[in-house]
Design a protein around this motif. Structure first.
Motif, PDB file in Angstrom:
ATOM      1  N   ARG A 101      35.136  88.969  65.633  1.00 31.93           N
ATOM      2  CA  ARG A 101      34.802  88.263  67.135  1.00 31.93           C
ATOM      3  C   ARG A 101      35.762  89.075  67.754  1.00 31.93           C
ATOM      4  NH1 ARG A 101      32.591  83.373  68.452  1.00 31.93           N
ATOM      5  NH2 ARG A 101      31.567  83.440  66.567  1.00 31.93           N
ATOM      6  N   PHE A 102      36.944  89.143  67.601  1.00 37.11           N
ATOM      7  CA  PHE A 102      38.164  89.494  68.476  1.00 37.11           C
ATOM      8  C   PHE A 102      38.882  90.851  68.359  1.00 37.11           C
ATOM      9  CE2 PHE A 102      37.764  84.888  68.352  1.00 37.11           C
ATOM     10  CZ  PHE A 102      37.265  84.511  69.403  1.00 37.11           C
ATOM     11  N   ASP A 103      39.309  91.666  69.247  1.00 38.02           N
ATOM     12  CA  ASP A 103      39.879  92.854  68.982  1.00 38.02           C
ATOM     13  C   ASP A 103      41.520  92.614  69.327  1.00 38.02           C
ATOM     14  OD1 ASP A 103      40.529  95.420  68.686  1.00 38.02           O
ATOM     15  OD2 ASP A 103      39.512  96.061  70.497  1.00 38.02           O
ATOM     16  N   ILE A 104      42.119  91.702  68.692  1.00 41.14           N
ATOM     17  CA  ILE A 104      43.629  91.271  68.895  1.00 41.14           C
ATOM     18  C   ILE A 104      44.289  91.514  67.658  1.00 41.14           C
ATOM     19  CG2 ILE A 104      43.055  88.822  68.470  1.00 41.14           C
ATOM     20  CD1 ILE A 104      45.041  88.407  70.698  1.00 41.14           C
ATOM     21  N   PRO A 105      45.613  91.997  67.797  1.00 40.98           N
ATOM     22  CA  PRO A 105      46.389  92.270  66.627  1.00 40.98           C
ATOM     23  C   PRO A 105      46.753  90.907  66.101  1.00 40.98           C
ATOM     24  CG  PRO A 105      47.410  93.374  68.487  1.00 40.98           C
ATOM     25  CD  PRO A 105      46.263  92.558  68.988  1.00 40.98           C
ATOM     26  N   LEU A 106      46.933  90.677  64.728  1.00 44.63           N
ATOM     27  CA  LEU A 106      47.244  89.615  63.878  1.00 44.63           C
ATOM     28  C   LEU A 106      48.752  89.554  63.453  1.00 44.63           C
ATOM     29  CD1 LEU A 106      43.629  89.191  62.100  1.00 44.63           C
ATOM     30  CD2 LEU A 106      44.390  88.148  64.462  1.00 44.63           C
ATOM     31  N   CYS A 107      48.838  88.236  63.082  1.00 48.66           N
ATOM     32  CA  CYS A 107      50.285  88.119  62.648  1.00 48.66           C
ATOM     33  C   CYS A 107      49.954  87.378  61.247  1.00 48.66           C
ATOM     34  CB  CYS A 107      51.224  87.460  63.556  1.00 48.66           C
ATOM     35  SG  CYS A 107      52.781  86.883  62.813  1.00 48.66           S
ATOM     36  N   LEU A 108      50.156  87.923  60.184  1.00 47.16           N
ATOM     37  CA  LEU A 108      49.746  87.304  59.082  1.00 47.16           C
ATOM     38  C   LEU A 108      50.947  86.316  58.556  1.00 47.16           C
ATOM     39  CD1 LEU A 108      48.028  90.404  57.333  1.00 47.16           C
ATOM     40  CD2 LEU A 108      46.912  88.592  58.732  1.00 47.16           C
ATOM     41  N   ASP A 109      50.729  84.931  58.514  1.00 48.88           N
ATOM     42  CA  ASP A 109      51.701  84.011  58.210  1.00 48.88           C
ATOM     43  C   ASP A 109      51.494  83.085  56.895  1.00 48.88           C
ATOM     44  OD1 ASP A 109      53.615  82.122  58.484  1.00 48.88           O
ATOM     45  OD2 ASP A 109      52.973  81.416  60.548  1.00 48.88           O
ATOM     46  N   SER A 110      52.193  83.871  55.933  1.00 50.22           N
ATOM     47  CA  SER A 110      52.043  83.174  54.711  1.00 50.22           C
ATOM     48  C   SER A 110      53.431  83.447  53.971  1.00 50.22           C
ATOM     49  CB  SER A 110      50.867  83.672  53.733  1.00 50.22           C
ATOM     50  OG  SER A 110      50.797  83.200  52.528  1.00 50.22           O
ATOM     51  N   PRO A 111      53.784  82.701  52.955  1.00 51.68           N
ATOM     52  CA  PRO A 111      55.057  82.879  52.072  1.00 51.68           C
ATOM     53  C   PRO A 111      54.559  83.650  50.894  1.00 51.68           C
ATOM     54  CG  PRO A 111      54.553  80.690  51.799  1.00 51.68           C
ATOM     55  CD  PRO A 111      53.572  81.270  52.948  1.00 51.68           C
ATOM     56  N   ASN A 112      53.247  83.748  50.657  1.00 57.28           N
ATOM     57  CA  ASN A 112      52.610  84.493  49.517  1.00 57.28           C
ATOM     58  C   ASN A 112      52.117  85.737  49.424  1.00 57.28           C
ATOM     59  OD1 ASN A 112      50.873  84.784  47.035  1.00 57.28           O
ATOM     60  ND2 ASN A 112      49.657  83.192  47.421  1.00 57.28           N
ATOM     61  N   PRO A 113      53.068  86.762  48.802  1.00 58.74           N
ATOM     62  CA  PRO A 113      52.785  88.027  49.098  1.00 58.74           C
ATOM     63  C   PRO A 113      51.204  88.315  48.455  1.00 58.74           C
ATOM     64  CG  PRO A 113      54.384  87.883  47.399  1.00 58.74           C
ATOM     65  CD  PRO A 113      54.276  86.336  47.947  1.00 58.74           C
ATOM     66  N   ARG A 114      50.634  87.589  47.457  1.00 60.39           N
ATOM     67  CA  ARG A 114      49.277  87.901  47.396  1.00 60.39           C
ATOM     68  C   ARG A 114      48.211  87.553  48.119  1.00 60.39           C
ATOM     69  NH1 ARG A 114      47.081  85.740  43.081  1.00 60.39           N
ATOM     70  NH2 ARG A 114      48.132  83.751  43.278  1.00 60.39           N
ATOM     71  N   ALA A 115      48.644  86.782  48.899  1.00 65.99           N
ATOM     72  CA  ALA A 115      47.546  86.282  50.068  1.00 65.99           C
ATOM     73  C   ALA A 115      47.866  87.259  51.252  1.00 65.99           C
ATOM     74  CB  ALA A 115      47.993  85.047  50.703  1.00 65.99           C
ATOM     75  N   ILE A 116      49.176  87.718  51.497  1.00 60.90           N
ATOM     76  CA  ILE A 116      49.293  88.830  52.551  1.00 60.90           C
ATOM     77  C   ILE A 116      48.622  90.198  52.262  1.00 60.90           C
ATOM     78  CG2 ILE A 116      51.205  90.152  53.583  1.00 60.90           C
ATOM     79  CD1 ILE A 116      51.466  87.417  54.695  1.00 60.90           C
ATOM     80  N   GLU A 117      48.810  90.492  50.776  1.00 58.83           N
ATOM     81  CA  GLU A 117      48.349  91.962  50.413  1.00 58.83           C
ATOM     82  C   GLU A 117      46.578  91.805  50.634  1.00 58.83           C
ATOM     83  OE1 GLU A 117      49.149  93.378  46.422  1.00 58.83           O
ATOM     84  OE2 GLU A 117      48.298  95.406  47.339  1.00 58.83           O
ATOM     85  N   ALA A 118      46.141  90.683  50.243  1.00 55.56           N
ATOM     86  CA  ALA A 118      44.721  90.270  50.283  1.00 55.56           C
ATOM     87  C   ALA A 118      44.058  90.549  51.698  1.00 55.56           C
ATOM     88  CB  ALA A 118      44.289  89.067  49.630  1.00 55.56           C
ATOM     89  N   ALA A 119      44.786  90.144  52.653  1.00 53.97           N
ATOM     90  CA  ALA A 119      44.691  90.198  53.992  1.00 53.97           C
ATOM     91  C   ALA A 119      44.789  91.433  54.510  1.00 53.97           C
ATOM     92  CB  ALA A 119      45.690  88.967  54.886  1.00 53.97           C
TER      93      ALA A 119
END
Ligand code: THG
Length: 290
Positions: A101-119
């Motif tokens: 929906r949006f063309d805006i950069p994202l800041c992926l906020d999680s302490p879990n490296p597996r969630a960050i990698e999946a994102a």
């Protein structure tokens, strides 16, 4: 322009961190106007976010994105962490819906490296990883991810010894994170330091320690600086006033990309940019009020 004495090692051109959405580029520049990372996609006191996401209903998260973008957010922090939530599944799903929906950069906020990698696997453009810290386990988990997926990182000024109240020691941790990032193959522009903003109700010196750290990181390392600026007012009344006062002092010391609520903080940030000669002819300031 930076206030005198700030950012002197970043050179006349400043340090620039470039992030990207699907197509849109946002440059965080130590010498440029403040970039706002919207904090509202976060389940803290927003139980509706968790319940809707868990039912596979993305309308509310899209509303939170929309309202923050119209209020002045340049980047969106995305935090879906909550006890019982599988963020390895939910973080990438939320990223896909937002980028649809949006063309805006994202800041992926999680302490879990597996969630960050999946994102990172599903994200378009160039994201910011929120966050790595000076602990060995954290450096080893997140730095290779940032390199492999071409992301920038936020480095928190804490390490295996916990959180220090000495600004010089926080600076040393920032330096260590930048050095380890460089050795991993991440360029220094892609390291953004978080000096750790904490509740002033719990510790009367908390804000001063952080403000001093911001000044030191800005002068000695010349890196871009972020912080969860609304953290400082937890547990107190008049949070908007406290957050605003602290925001202005932080910006004067070298804060370049706060994580904050744009619906409340954008006018203060526009005012600070104008006062610090980063808004020729007051164009952005006036535009905000039109
Ligand atoms: N550093 C980094 N990332 C962070 C933080 C940080 N991510 C999370 C957090 N801290 C920053 N995000 C928030 C999000 C919401 C609030 C504070 C910080 C907040 N929410 C209100 C409340 O709890 O009362 C409710 C919402 C509102 O006021 O509109 O305060 O430090 N790198």
């Amino acid at each position: 322009a930076r206030p005198a004495g700030c950012g002197e090692l970043s050179g006349p051109d400043g340090m620039k961190t470039t992030l990207r959405g699907r197509t849109r580029e946002v440059v965080i520049d130590t010498e440029g106007p403040v970039v706002i990372i919207g904090e509202n996609i976060n389940p803290t006191r927003r139980s509706r976010l968790v319940s809707t996401l868990q039912q596979g209903d993305f309308e509310y998260v899209l509303e939170l994105a929309e309202s923050q973008i119209s209020a002045g957010a340049d980047i969106l922090d995305v935090n879906v962490g909550f006890p019982g939530v599988d963020d390895v599944k939910l973080l990438p799903e939320t990223v896909m819906r937002l980028q649809d929906r949006f063309d805006i950069p994202l800041c992926l906020d999680s302490p879990n490296p597996r969630a960050i990698e999946a994102a990172l696997k599903v994200a378009a453009g160039k994201c910011l990883i929120n966050s790595v810290n000076g602990e060995e386990d954290s450096l080893n988990a997140f730095l290779p991810l940032a390199r492999d997926y071409g992301a920038a990182i936020i480095g928190l000024c804490m390490d295996d010894d916990g959180i220090t109240h000495d600004p010089e020691k926080r600076l040393a941790i920032a330096g260590k994170i930048a050095e380890r990032a460089a050795r991993t193959g991440i360029s220094e522009e892609d390291v953004i330091i978080d000096p750790l903003a904490m509740a002033v109700s719990a510790d009367p010196k908390a804000c001063l320690v952080t403000l001093e750290t911001i000044g030191l990181v800005s002068k000695k390392l010349g890196l871009n600086i972020t912080q969860g600026a609304s953290n400082i007012s937890f547990g107190l009344p008049g949070r908007e006033f406290l957050n605003s006062a602290y925001m202005v002092l932080s910006i004067y010391n070298g804060l370049s990309c706060p994580i904050a609520n744009p619906e409340k903080i954008t006018p203060i940030i526009r005012a600070a940019d104008l006062i610090l000669d980063r808004d020729d002819y007051a164009i952005r300031f006036v535009e905000y009020f039109q």
